[in-house]
Write an enzyme that holds these catalytic residues in place. Structure first.
Site, mmCIF file in Angstrom:
data_model
loop_
_atom_site.group_PDB
_atom_site.id
_atom_site.type_symbol
_atom_site.label_atom_id
_atom_site.label_comp_id
_atom_site.label_asym_id
_atom_site.label_seq_id
_atom_site.Cartn_x
_atom_site.Cartn_y
_atom_site.Cartn_z
ATOM 1 N N LYS A 1 14.527 22.250 -23.323
ATOM 2 C CA LYS A 1 15.916 22.238 -23.790
ATOM 3 C C LYS A 1 16.745 22.116 -22.276
ATOM 4 O O LYS A 1 16.175 22.772 -21.445
ATOM 5 C CB LYS A 1 16.158 23.868 -24.349
ATOM 6 C CG LYS A 1 17.344 24.029 -24.813
ATOM 7 C CD LYS A 1 17.445 25.438 -25.509
ATOM 8 C CE LYS A 1 18.694 25.782 -26.315
ATOM 9 N NZ LYS A 1 18.570 27.174 -26.856
ATOM 10 N N SER B 1 18.158 31.028 -32.254
ATOM 11 C CA SER B 1 18.033 29.801 -31.663
ATOM 12 C C SER B 1 16.702 28.962 -31.563
ATOM 13 O O SER B 1 16.891 27.781 -31.339
ATOM 14 C CB SER B 1 19.014 29.490 -30.342
ATOM 15 O OG SER B 1 20.313 29.602 -30.664
ATOM 16 N N SER C 1 20.641 27.145 -31.565
ATOM 17 C CA SER C 1 21.089 26.103 -30.707
ATOM 18 C C SER C 1 20.079 25.254 -29.964
ATOM 19 O O SER C 1 20.499 24.098 -29.500
ATOM 20 C CB SER C 1 21.768 26.516 -29.482
ATOM 21 O OG SER C 1 20.791 27.569 -28.656
HETATM 22 N N1 GLN Z 1 23.639 31.140 -33.500
HETATM 23 C C1 GLN Z 1 23.697 32.275 -32.489
HETATM 24 C C2 GLN Z 1 25.000 32.046 -31.708
HETATM 25 O O1 GLN Z 1 25.594 31.249 -31.755
HETATM 26 C C3 GLN Z 1 22.393 32.272 -31.694
HETATM 27 C C4 GLN Z 1 22.334 31.529 -30.497
HETATM 28 C C5 GLN Z 1 21.204 31.476 -29.725
HETATM 29 O O2 GLN Z 1 20.283 32.231 -30.133
HETATM 30 N N2 GLN Z 1 21.151 31.134 -28.453
HETATM 31 O O3 GLN Z 1 25.336 32.882 -30.819
#
Ligand code: GLN
Length: 473
Positions: A66, A166, A142
C-alpha cells in the site's frame, strides 16, 4: 505459465521443488499487471521504471505494498498530492522484515484513499481503483488497491493498513482474506500515520494459509515503535487446524439489525450454519455500546489525523507551492496538496481538540472508547470469538456515496469497534450476492489471539469453495 494465479504457499512449494524461480514469478506477474491493470487500476505510478526492488532475494515471493508504507528508493505518497515525489530514505519495519525473510516487494505501490481516509479508494489523487468483480463498483477502502490487486491476480499477496476497517472491508468487497492484527503486534514504524492509536498493518491474501505466512513474517517487537508489544510471535501456520468442535462463538445482536442488507444477512447466516455443522457452538451476545462506535471513531480518528497531518507543510516533504512568505507558502501548499476528505478531517479533528470542545468531544469519546473495549472483554471471558458480517453491504457503485460522507462512514460500522478495542479480526470470503459480488465474514477474538482467527477461518475455508472463485477480467 500462469504463476500469478497461485498463492504464495503454492509458489514457495514450486520454488522448493525447483519447478519455478522468483524471476519467473515476477515476469509472469508483470505481464498480468500490464494486461489487466488498465481496467482495475490497482497500482499507482505503474509506469515507473523498475517493478521489483533491486535488493530482493532470488527465492522470494513479491509482496504488493500500500502507498502509505515506506519503501526505501520507491515513492511513497499516500496517494496524496502533498506527498508528490516523496521517496523515503528508509524502509518501514515490515518491509525490512519481508526482505530479511527472503521475500521481496514490488516497487510500484497499491492505490488507496488519500492518507487512508475513506472506504472506497475514490479519495485517491490518482483516481479510483475498480472492483475486479464488477468494474463499475468500488473495491472498498482504504486499502482498495491492495485488495483489488490480490483479487485480480495482479498480486500474489499484499499489505494494507487498517485504522477502522481498511483491510477487512476491501477484503470483503473483493472476495479475498484480510487480517487486522492486534494493536501492537505489527510495527507501525514507517507506516505514514493516520490515527496512531488505531493504525495497524496487515495482510491481504488469496487464502488463510498465506495470511498466516505473511503474519509470521511481519509480526514482532520493534524498539522503533513505542506501542509495539514485546511478546514472542507464535508460528501462525500451526494454528491452521481444520477443526472447530467445541469453539464458543458469540453473535452480537446489535449487528443484525436495520442497515444490514438482507442478502448479506442471509449469506452470513448460511456461513454461521456451516460452522455450526462443523461443531462450533453459537450463542447470542450483546455489545451494548456498539451504537457509539462510529461517532467515537470519527472524533478520535480525526483528532489524531489533524495532529499527524500538521507535519505536511511544504517544508520537509513533497509538494511546495510558490508563495510570497512562509505562512503564505504553508497555506497554499496545504490548500493545493490536500484533497477534500483530508481537509474535512483536519477541520473536524482540530475542532474536537480545540479549547472548550476538548472535554465535550475528545475526552468523552476516549471514555466511551473504554466502554466499547469493556464490552468485548466481557464477552471474551466466556467466548473464544465473535462472528459478524464484515460490512453491511456488498461493493457499491463508483460515485454512489462520494457526495455523502456520512453514508460513506457507515460502511465501517462493523469493523470500527475492533480498532477502538485494539483486538484482532479477520475477514474471509463467504459467498456472493445475486449480482455476483463477494461478501465477507468477520471473525474477532481477544488481544493477541490471532491463532483463534486462523483456526476458525481456516476450517471455514477448507470446507467451502468461495476462496477459489476468480473474477472474469
Ligand atoms: N473508512 C474508515 C475511514 O474512513 C477507515 C479507514 C481506515 O481504516 N484507514 O476512516
Amino acid at each position: 505459465m500462469e504463476l500469478y494465479k497461485l498463492t504464495a504457499h503454492e509458489l514457495l512449494e514450486k520454488i522448493k521443488k525447483k519447478e519455478t524461480t522468483s524471476e519467473q514469478i515476477v515476469s509472469d506477474l508483470t505481464k498480468r499487471i500490464k494486461g489487466v491493470d488498465v481496467k482495475v487500476q490497482a497500482y499507482v505510478r505503474a509506469s515507473s521504471s523498475t517493478l521489483l526492488a533491486p535488493d530482493s532475494k532470488p527465492n522470494g515471493i513479491p509482496v504488493s505494498i500500500k502507498d502509505n508504507i515506506c519503501t526505501d528508493g520507491y515513492n511513497t505518497e499516500c496517494c496524496s498530492k502533498i506527498l508528490q515525489g516523496f521517496n523515503p530514505p528508509y524502509n518501514a519495519t515490515v518491509i525490512s522484515k519481508i526482505i530479511s525473510s527472503g521475500n521481496s516487494f514490488l516497487g510500484i505501490k497499491c492505490n488507496m484513499d488519500e492518507f487512508a481516509f475513506g472506504s472506497s479508494t475514490e479519495n485517491s489523487c490518482f483516481g479510483p481503483t475498480h472492483n475486479p468483480w464488477d468494474l463499475n463498483c468500488v473495491p472498498g477502502g482504504s486499502s482498495g488497491g491492495s485488495a483489488a490487486a490480490v483479487a485480480a491476480d495482479e498480486a500474489i499477496w499484499a499489505l494494507g493498513s487498517d485504522t477502522g476497517g481498511s483491510i477487512r472491508q476491501p477484503a470483503s468487497f473483493c472476495g479475498v482474506v484480510g487480517l487486522k492484527p492486534t494493536y501492537g503486534r505489527v510495527s507501525r514504524f514507517g507506516l505514514i500515520a493516520f490515527a496512531s492509536s488505531l493504525d495497524q498493518i496487515g495482510p491481504l491474501t488469496k487464502d488463510v494459509e498465506d495470511a498466516a505466512l505473511l503474519m509470521n513474517t511481519i509480526s514482532g517487537y520493534d524498539p522503533q515503535d513505542s506501542t509495539s508489544i514485546n511478546t514472542p510471535v507464535p508460528d501462525y501456520t500451526k494454528a491452521l487446524i481444520n477443526d472447530v468442535k467445541g469453539i464458543k462463538v458469540g453473535i452480537p445482536k446489535e449487528y443484525f439489525v436495520e442497515g444490514l442488507d438482507p442478502e448479506v444477512k442471509k449469506i452470513i447466516e448460511e456461513a454461521i450454519n456451516k460452522l455450526k455443522t462443523l461443531g462450533a457452538q453459537f450463542k447470542e451476545v450483546s455489545l451494548p455500546h456498539s451504537e457509539y462506535a462510529v461517532p467515537v471513531y470519527y472524533i478520535i480518528a480525526t483528532a489524531e489525523a489533524s495532529s499527524n497531518l500538521a507535519r505536511f507543510d511544504g517544508v520537509q516533504y513533497g509538494l511546495r507551492a510558490k508563495a510570497e512568505g512562509l505562512v503564505d507558502m504553508y497555506k497554499k501548499t496545504r490548500s493545493l496538496g490536500f484533497g477534500d476528505e483530508a481537509k474535512r478531517r483536519i477541520l473536524l479533528g482540530t475542532f474536537a481538540l480545540s479549547h472548550g470542545y476538548y472535554d465535550a468531544y475528545y475526552l468523552r469519546a476516549l471514555k466511551v472508547r473504554t466502554l466499547i473495549k469493556q464490552d468485548f472483554d466481557h464477552i471474551f471471558k466466556d467466548f473464544d470469538c465473535i462472528i459478524t458480517p464484515t460490512a453491511p453491504t456488498s461493493a457499491f457503485k463508483i460515485g454512489e456515496k462520494v457526495d455523502d460522507p456520512l453514508k460513506m462512514y457507515l460502511s465501517d460500522i462493523y469493523t470500527i469497534s475492533v480498532n477502538l478495542a485494539g483486538i484482532p479480526a479477520i475477514s474471509v470470503p463467504c459467498g456472493f450476492t445475486k449480482e455476483g459480488l463477494p461478501v465477507g465474514l468477520q471473525i474477532l477474538s481477544k488481544h493477541l489471539n490471532e491463532e483463534m482467527l486462523f483456526r476458525l477461518a481456516y476450517t471455514y475455508e477448507q470446507n467451502t469453495e468461495w476462496h477459489k472463485m476468480k473474477p472474469k477480467l
